[in-house]
Design an enzyme around this catalytic site. Structure first.
Site, PDB file in Angstrom:
ATOM      1  N   TYR A 191      -1.449  -0.748  10.347  1.00  0.00           N
ATOM      2  CA  TYR A 191      -1.621  -0.867   8.897  1.00  0.00           C
ATOM      3  C   TYR A 191      -0.363  -0.372   8.170  1.00  0.00           C
ATOM      4  O   TYR A 191       0.219  -1.087   7.355  1.00  0.00           O
ATOM      5  CB  TYR A 191      -2.862  -0.099   8.435  1.00  0.00           C
ATOM      6  N   SER A 202       0.861  -1.190   0.000  1.00  0.00           N
ATOM      7  CA  SER A 202       0.000   0.000   0.000  1.00  0.00           C
ATOM      8  C   SER A 202       0.889   1.227   0.000  1.00  0.00           C
ATOM      9  O   SER A 202       2.002   1.173   0.540  1.00  0.00           O
ATOM     10  CB  SER A 202      -0.877   0.021   1.255  1.00  0.00           C
TER      11      SER A 202
END
Ligand SMILES: NC(=O)c1ccc[n+]([C@@H]2O[C@H](COP(=O)([O-])OP(=O)(O)OC[C@H]3O[C@@H](n4cnc5c(N)ncnc54)[C@H](O)[C@@H]3O)[C@@H](O)[C@H]2O)c1
Length: 247
Positions: A153, A140
Site C-alpha cells: 500500500y 495517500s
C-alpha cells in the site's frame, strides 16, 4: 450554477474512477453540483448505479462505465464510450484503488495500483483533452509520509506520486497533474475504524480531532482540477487535518 463553480465552464466533463463509493462518489456529486458532466467508472455496478442516481438530479450529463481499471480493453472501450456520450473529457480523477487491508501479492498490487493510474491517464491523454486539461490522482499520506503495515500500500501510493511528478515535468504541455493525499477518511472501507482502539489513538493525534469526510477530499480534488489552480502542477497535497505535521 452554484457561485462556487471554481472557474469550470458548464458542460465540461470529468472522468472519475472508483465513483461507486466514498471519495469518488463525493467528487462526482460535487462535480455535478458545480455544472460538470461526469463519466463515472467502477467495477461495482450496484455502487455505480447508486452514485448515478444521486448525481442525476443535478441535471448535468451522466455517463457510467462498469470496468476494472486494471484491464486495458475495458479502459480503452470506456474512453470511447464516454466520449461518445459526453464529447471531450477535459478532467480526470484517478481515484480507484484496493483497500489497504486487501491481501494482495506485492507485485500484483503495484501493477493494479500504479499500473491502472498510468493506463487510464495514457488512454485519456490520447484522446486530446485540450486546453486547461488536468488530472488528479488520489494518493495517500501512507505513500510519502507514513508507513503502513501492508508493504504494497505505501509502496504503490508513493509510486503513484512518482508517476504524477513525471507527468507534471514532462507532460505539462498536455495537462496539469497533481496528487491529493487523504489522511484517515470516513468511507465504507474504514467503517468502525474510528471507534476501534487504534482509531481512537490516531484521532487523538490529529489536530482537527476528526476523520476527513469524503467531501473534504472531493473539494481538494476539484480545486486542483479547476482553472483556479491553473498554475499548480506536480504538488502532493495532504488533506489530513494536520495529522502528518504533528508526527
Ligand atoms: N478512506 C481512506 O481513509 C483513504 C485514505 C487514503 C487514501 N485513500 C484512497 O482513496 C481512494 C478511494 O478510496 P475510498 O476510501 O473512497 O474507498 P471506497 O471503497 O469507498 O471506494 C473505492 C471504490 O473504488 C472501486 N474500485 C476499486 N478497485 C477498482 C478497480 N480496479 N477498477 C474500478 N473500480 C475500482 C470500488 O469498487 C469502490 O467503489 C483509494 O485510492 C484509496 O486508496 C483512502
Amino acid at each position: 450554477m452554484s457561485n462556487r463553480d471554481l472557474g469550470f465552464s458548464p458542460g465540461e466533463a470529468v472522468l472519475i474512477t472508483g465513483a461507486g463509493s466514498g471519495i469518488g462518489r463525493a467528487t462526482a456529486l460535487h462535480a455535478a453540483e458545480i455544472g460538470l458532466s461526469v463519466s463515472l467508472w467502477d467495477l461495482n455496478p450496484a455502487g455505480l448505479e447508486e452514485t448515478a442516481a444521486l448525481v442525476r438530479p443535478h441535471g448535468t450529463a451522466v455517463h457510467t462505465w462498469v470496468a476494472d481499471v486494471s484491464e486495458d480493453d475495458a479502459v480503452t472501450a470506456g474512453l470511447a464510450d464516454a466520449r461518445q456520450a459526453l464529447g471531450g473529457i477535459r478532467y480526470l480523477h484517478n481515484n480507484a484503488g484496493p483497500a489497504s487491508s486487501s491481501d494482495l501479492p506485492f507485485d500484483r498490487a503495484l501493477e493494479i495500483c500504479v499500473g491502472s493510474v498510468r493506463r487510464v491517464t495514457e488512454a485519456w491523454a490520447s484522446t486530446g483533452p485540450g486546453e486547461g486539461a488536468a488530472m488528479v490522482a488520489t494518493t495517500s499520506i501512507a505513500g510519502n509520509l507514513l508507513g503502513t503495515d501492508n508493504a504494497w500500500y505505501s509502496a504503490s501510493k508513493a509510486a503513484i506520486m512518482g508517476y504524477v511528478r513525471h507527468l507534471a515535468s514532462y507532460r505539462a504541455g498536455e495537462f496539469r497533474s497533481n496528487g491529493v493525499a487523504p489522511g484517515m477518511t470516513d468511507t465504507p472501507r474504514l467503517a468502525g475504524f474510528a471507534a476501534s482502539e487504534t482509531g481512537r489513538r490516531v484521532l487523538q493525534r490529529i489536530p482537527l480531532k476528526r476523520m476527513a469526510t469524503p467531501d473534504d477530499i472531493a473539494w481538494a480534488t476539484l480545486f486542483l482540477l479547476s482553472p483556479l489552480a491553473g498554475y499548480i502542477n506536480g504538488v502532493y497535497l495532504p488533506v489530513d487535518g494536520g495529522w502528518t505535521v504533528t508526527q
